[in-house]
Structure formats: C-alpha cells, structure tokens
Write a protein that holds these residues in place. Structure first.
Motif, PDB file in Angstrom:
ATOM      1  N   ASP A 370       0.837  -1.195   0.000  1.00 44.23           N
ATOM      2  CA  ASP A 370       0.000   0.000   0.000  1.00 44.23           C
ATOM      3  C   ASP A 370       0.877   1.253   0.000  1.00 44.23           C
ATOM      4  O   ASP A 370       0.572   2.229  -0.668  1.00 44.23           O
ATOM      5  N   ARG A 377       1.999   7.154  -6.837  1.00 46.38           N
ATOM      6  CA  ARG A 377       1.173   8.255  -7.332  1.00 46.38           C
ATOM      7  C   ARG A 377       1.777   9.622  -7.026  1.00 46.38           C
ATOM      8  O   ARG A 377       1.305  10.638  -7.503  1.00 46.38           O
ATOM      9  N   LEU A 428      -3.574   8.810   5.287  1.00 47.61           N
ATOM     10  CA  LEU A 428      -4.600   7.963   4.678  1.00 47.61           C
ATOM     11  C   LEU A 428      -4.932   6.758   5.556  1.00 47.61           C
ATOM     12  O   LEU A 428      -6.086   6.349   5.654  1.00 47.61           O
ATOM     13  N   PHE A 429      -3.932   6.222   6.201  1.00 50.99           N
ATOM     14  CA  PHE A 429      -4.135   5.000   6.996  1.00 50.99           C
ATOM     15  C   PHE A 429      -4.305   5.271   8.483  1.00 50.99           C
ATOM     16  O   PHE A 429      -4.212   4.363   9.288  1.00 50.99           O
TER      17      PHE A 429
ATOM     18  N   ASP B   3      -7.535   9.645  -7.046  1.00 50.13           N
ATOM     19  CA  ASP B   3      -7.623   8.246  -7.464  1.00 50.13           C
ATOM     20  C   ASP B   3      -7.201   7.306  -6.336  1.00 50.13           C
ATOM     21  O   ASP B   3      -7.665   6.188  -6.239  1.00 50.13           O
ATOM     22  N   LEU B   4      -6.329   7.802  -5.464  1.00 48.62           N
ATOM     23  CA  LEU B   4      -5.948   6.997  -4.301  1.00 48.62           C
ATOM     24  C   LEU B   4      -7.149   6.816  -3.373  1.00 48.62           C
ATOM     25  O   LEU B   4      -7.345   5.751  -2.790  1.00 48.62           O
ATOM     26  N   LEU B   7      -9.297   4.189  -4.660  1.00 45.69           N
ATOM     27  CA  LEU B   7      -8.765   2.859  -4.356  1.00 45.69           C
ATOM     28  C   LEU B   7      -8.990   2.526  -2.883  1.00 45.69           C
ATOM     29  O   LEU B   7      -9.549   1.492  -2.544  1.00 45.69           O
ATOM     30  N   TYR B   8      -8.522   3.431  -2.040  1.00 45.72           N
ATOM     31  CA  TYR B   8      -8.618   3.168  -0.598  1.00 45.72           C
ATOM     32  C   TYR B   8      -9.897   3.786  -0.036  1.00 45.72           C
ATOM     33  O   TYR B   8      -9.854   4.752   0.723  1.00 45.72           O
ATOM     34  N   LEU B  13     -10.563   0.563   3.935  1.00 44.06           N
ATOM     35  CA  LEU B  13      -9.683   0.887   5.063  1.00 44.06           C
ATOM     36  C   LEU B  13     -10.231   0.299   6.358  1.00 44.06           C
ATOM     37  O   LEU B  13      -9.484  -0.197   7.200  1.00 44.06           O
ATOM     38  N   ILE B  68      -5.573  -4.015   0.406  1.00 47.17           N
ATOM     39  CA  ILE B  68      -6.508  -4.471  -0.638  1.00 47.17           C
ATOM     40  C   ILE B  68      -6.803  -5.956  -0.475  1.00 47.17           C
ATOM     41  O   ILE B  68      -7.949  -6.385  -0.528  1.00 47.17           O
ATOM     42  N   GLU B 124      -8.142   0.919 -11.871  1.00 47.07           N
ATOM     43  CA  GLU B 124      -7.156   1.935 -12.274  1.00 47.07           C
ATOM     44  C   GLU B 124      -5.731   1.587 -11.810  1.00 47.07           C
ATOM     45  O   GLU B 124      -4.784   2.313 -12.087  1.00 47.07           O
ATOM     46  N   PHE B 125      -5.609   0.510 -11.060  1.00 49.18           N
ATOM     47  CA  PHE B 125      -4.297   0.089 -10.539  1.00 49.18           C
ATOM     48  C   PHE B 125      -4.062  -1.373 -10.932  1.00 49.18           C
ATOM     49  O   PHE B 125      -4.120  -2.268 -10.083  1.00 49.18           O
TER      50      PHE B 125
END
Lengths: 430, 153
Positions: A370, A377, A428-429, B3-4, B7-8, B13, B68, B124-125
C-alpha cells in the motif's frame, strides 16, 4: 586499477575522509542527472523520484547512444566473419571485455566472461565448477542475506550431488558474524558463496576478512557483486576472490549483459557450461575440443550490443570516479537514514555499520504494498516486497519491506519528497 | 490524491483495520492456502459447508497481506457466507469483471456485487488486481479441494 579497494574494509577514519569533498573525488550531481534522460520523466504529472536502482538502474544517454550506434554503424556477428562489419564488431566487443576487466580490477581480460547477468554467472559457476568439485557429503556455504539467485543454484547442485547447503546466520543489524561464519567452514566446505553487498539490507560484507578465513582453509570464494559494482570501487585481484559476478543493468548499463570474473587457472580447468558455436576448437562426432576461456563459456551469439554498451558504461563510471560515487552516496545515505529514523512508526530493516544506500523499512499498520502504491502516485518509485530474499524477510519477521535504494544520480530533495509522501501514507491509513 | 481515495475507500480501510471473519474455524470441511508470489502475501481460508455440502455455512481467513488483499478477503467472507457454491462462483466471475472487464458493463455487475463494488477503484491500478483476487482464488481452491496451494500467478 591501481586504486585500493576502499569500501569493504574502509576504516572509520577513511570513511570520514571519503565524506569530505576532496580533489577529484566530488561528484557534480546536477551534471550527472542531466546525463540520464529518464530522470526528466514525470509520471502522473509529478517529477520522477527514482529510488529503485537496486532493482534496476537508469541509463545514461551515452550508453543508450552506444547501443543504438552499434546497431546502426558496426553491427555483425563477432568472431566469425572475415568482413568489415564483423571485424569492427569483434574489436568493439573485445574492447568492452578489456574495459570491464580494468573496471573491476581483473588483470587479464580473458578472466571476464560475458553472461546475461549475475544470475547466469552464478549458475555458470554452480554447474561448471560446482559439478566438478562438489560431491556427495560435501558442503557449500552461503549466508542468510543472499538473493535467491545465490541460493537456488546451490540448492540445485547440492540436491543433484547429495551435498549439503550450509547457511551462516546474521545478527539483528543484518551483519554476518565472522566467528559464526568461521565455525561453518569445515573440511567438507567446497565453496563459500556470498553477496558482497546485500540487496535487501544494504549491508556491505567484510569480504576481505571472509576471504581470508576461507582461504586459510583452502575454500574458494564466489562474490555476488550485483549491488557493489554500481556503488564502490571493486578490485577483484586485490580481493583475491576466485569468482566475482555482476549485472550490467544495475550498474547503469544495458539489461541482459553482465560479467563473471574467474581466476584464469580455475577457468582453464572448468568444463563448458553450455555447448554450441563459438565455444569449441574442433568438433567431430567422435570428439570435441573446447576453446580456451572466455570463449569456452560463451556458447552461441552473445549479447553483442549489450556488451559493447557495458564497455561504455564502465568508461562513464570511471570518468566520474567510483570514489566520488561512493562519497556521494554515503553522504546521501546518512541524510536519508536520519530522515527515516524520525518518521513515526517506521522501522528500518538493515542497520549494518557498513552499508550502501539501501533504506529498507516497514511502517506500523500499513503494508509495504500500500505504501508502494501511494508513493507511486507521488512519482516516487520504490520496490516493495521480499526483494527475492525471502530468508532475510523471515529473519526479521516481516513478510515484505519497502525499499528505497540510492544511486549516483539521487539527491537530498528526493529523500525529502519520500518523507513528505510517507506523511500522506500515515494520513490515509490513520 | 483523488484516485488513491477511489482505491482506498472508507469501507476498504475499515475492513483492513478490522477484518471480519478473521481467524480459524474449529473443524473446517475445507481449507486452502493462497500465495501471491510477487509480494509474498499469504492467506489461509477455512470453510464449513452445510449438511449436503452445497452451500457455505461458515468461513474464516487468516494470513498477511496488503490493505486491498485483506479487505477483499474480509468482504468476500461476508459476501459468500450462506451462499451456495454455484452462487459464490458466479459472484467471483462478476467481481473479476468489475476489476478487469469493460467499464461499460459494470452497472449490471455492480448490482449483484453489493458491497464488493467498493473495489471498482482497483481497475485503475492493474498491478493491484491480484491483491484483490487472492482470497477468491483461494476460495476456489478450497471449494475444488485443490491439492496445490492457490496462486495469483
């Protein structure tokens, strides 16, 4: 090469000196960066931060140009034709062998065998030298920090011969303890094969001391130099190892070309690795006489343009100076290590006292994959996974790491960008 | 970062942090291990079948993997529990289409997928598709009683 081998046995005083800019030993990194066209790329509209050179390095324009020029201007098969182009290609190919020999300190170009890369070089030694010298009940010794390419060929050999593969342990910093290593060198040890510099941990092995221990017991030594050659001066004659292997592609050269160095007296008595054209003296259906090394080990048409471009690559590196490369990267490693150590929840894997610019790490609560996707990106290229060194991952109890690896073209700002992107990961996490 | 965030997604999460049906079953009828050799991810799946063996009565998973793959395993266990084997196979097909298929057909597939539609961003990934399908390949292996471990390769 008359320069002494610096890095493997570098004293702390010498390291201090290497850090300080000295006449002729500094690297103009901005000029170097301009030499590498890929560094101007902008994935996802972000300037590329390439921190994956340990997987494969980018190429300078002069290397790309040499390979293209070879195909345009002097390409034909080598060692075969009487015509103009074949003669030109042969001269360039053998020139590249001489340059490669000079670059790693081999005294005789015939000690350099062109191979596809490190993996093929090790396989060559395992199947040619190994098959002849390793028998039932014998042992081959490696270390815990080997790349799979320096494990599996020996496993195959041991399986075939009824021999045993012995593995020297590493400590929590990712270093081989010499006394532990020594204990494993026995009467039946037929070869000691070790990585010079670890791809997963960055550890620089004390190869001089290791070789001395092995030679005291009559054990020949193979060094996997894939991660050493791109970063530091190497002198195989001074090291006195029996075999040394490296890949072109990790050293800013083309993929699909690499070199195996072997002491001539060993190569001369080794059987061929593959049969075919070029490796023979005479062939009849009753008996075939083999050519002398290196031709004996280069069956078939080799990677001609790749070898020639590898010659250009080592010219390029010599012009910069491997001392300067080493000093630049050591400085960068110090900066990057301090930066990452201060990241909350981050643990560095591989904290050897002697290291190259490999920053392998894990973060609390976030899987390396991850992290890799998020960094990607941001335009940052790192490797995530087990780095073809699963036993190392097992040793540190992690399934995978993130690895940022440095090379001569990296700069501090890129490490700052890495740190900033890691903050986004945490966000994010969270 | 948009886009992240596709995904997440929150659901992913959340399932990464608090995976559902995580652990082992006491007496599973089927067990299978899945590997993603590319990244070293590993997943073990326990399945309990109902009396006539036609449906998934209970299911649990354990192992290590990225967000994921973990979230996908977690959401998969929720989705297939109580489903017949044929239904869960159909669902995998739909899920696979969502990740790799033509985007124009996703509406139809999406309706059947329910919560699993949160993995749409994986499209997209492409390098992460295998992370999302590891659990499903492992389930397939468990239901087929495969001898060899499942792999994404």
């Amino acid at each position: 090469m008359s320069e002494p081998v610096k890095s493997p046995a570098l004293s702390s005083e010498a390291r201090q000196e290497a850090r300080a800019p000295q006449g002729g030993a500094t690297l103009d990194v901005e000029a170097v960066r301009r030499d590498f066209p890929a560094l101007a790329l902008a994935p996802y509209g972000k300037p590329l931060v390439y921190l994956d050179s340990a997987a494969s390095a980018q190429k300078p324009e002069v290397v790309i140009e040499t390979e293209a020029r070879c195909y345009r201007e002097f390409y034909a098969n080598v060692h075969r034709g009487v015509h103009y182009l074949s003669a030109k290609a042969t001269v360039a190919y053998e020139d590249a062998r001489r340059k490669t020999a000079r670059f790693i300190g081999a005294r005789n170009p015939n000690e350099i065998i062109f191979v596809r890369g490190t993996t093929e070089g090790i396989n060559l030694v395992a199947s040619s030298y190994g098959r002849r010298h390793v028998g039932a009940g014998d042992e081959v010794l490696i270390t815990t920090m080997e790349h799979h390419s320096n494990i599996v060929p020996w496993q195959l050999l041991c399986e075939e011969k009824g021999a045993t593969l012995k593995v020297a342990p590493i400590n929590d910093r990712g270093e081989v303890e010499l006394d532990e290593l020594e204990k494993l060198m026995g009467q039946r040890t037929r070869l000691f094969a070790t990585v010079h510099v670890s791809n997963a941990l960055g550890t620089i092995n004390p190869v001089r001391e290791m070789i001395a221990l092995a030679h005291a017991r009559g054990i020949p030594v193979l060094l996997d130099g894939a991660q050493a050659v791109p970063h530091m001066p190497v002198d195989v004659a001074e090291l006195d190892c029996e075999f040394y292997v490296f890949s072109g592609h990790k050293a800013f050269g083309p993929s699909g070309i690499g070199a195996l160095y072997g002491k001539l007296e060993l190569l001369q008595e080794m059987p061929p690795y593959q049969g075919g054209g070029e490796m023979i003296r005479t062939v009849s259906f009753e008996k075939t006489e083999y050519a002398d090394p290196p031709a004996r080990f280069e069956a078939g048409t080799p990677n001609i343009a790749g070898a020639i471009a590898l010659g250009t690559t080592v010219d390029y590196l010599e012009a910069i100076g491997m001392d300067a490369v080493w000093a630049h990267e050591e400085n960068l490693l110090g900066y990057g290590t301090a930066l990452l150590e201060n990241q909350p929840g981050l643990r560095l894997i591989g904290t050897a006292r002697e290291k190259v610019g490999v920053l392998s790490f894990v973060m609390d609560g976030v899987h390396p994959h991850d992290i890799g996707t998020i960094l990607d990106r941001e335009g940052i290229a790192v490797r995530t996974g087990h780095h073809c060194a699963q036993p190392v991952m097992d040793r540190f109890g992690v399934p995978a790491t993130v690895r940022a690896s440095l090379a001569l073209y990296n700069i501090r700002e890129e490490l700052d960008q890495l740190a900033a992107a890691l903050a986004k990961v945490r966000e994010l996490f969270a | 970062m948009s886009d992240l965030l596709d995904l997440y997604q929150e659901v992913i999460l959340d399932h990464n942090k608090r995976p559902r049906n995580f652990g082992a079953l006491e007496s599973p009828d089927r067990e299978a291990t899945g590997y993603n050799p590319l990244c070293g991810d590993q997943l073990v799946l326990d399945v309990a079948l109902d009396g006539d063996g036609g449906a998934i009565k209970d299911i649990r998973f354990r192992g290590s993997g990225c967000a994921i793959s973990k979230a996908s395993a977690s959401l998969m266990t929720e989705a297939v529990k109580g489903k017949t084997i044929a239904e869960s196979e159909k669902l995998f097909e739909r899920f696979h289409e969502l990740l790799t298929g033509d985007p124009s057909v996703r509406g139809e597939a999406g309706a059947e997928l329910g919560k699993l539609a949160v993995f749409e961003g994986v499209r997209e990934f492409p390098v992460r598709v295998k992370c999302a399908t590891l659990a499903w390949h492992t389930l397939q292996a468990a239901l087929e009683k495969a001898e060899a471990p499942a792999t994404t390769e």
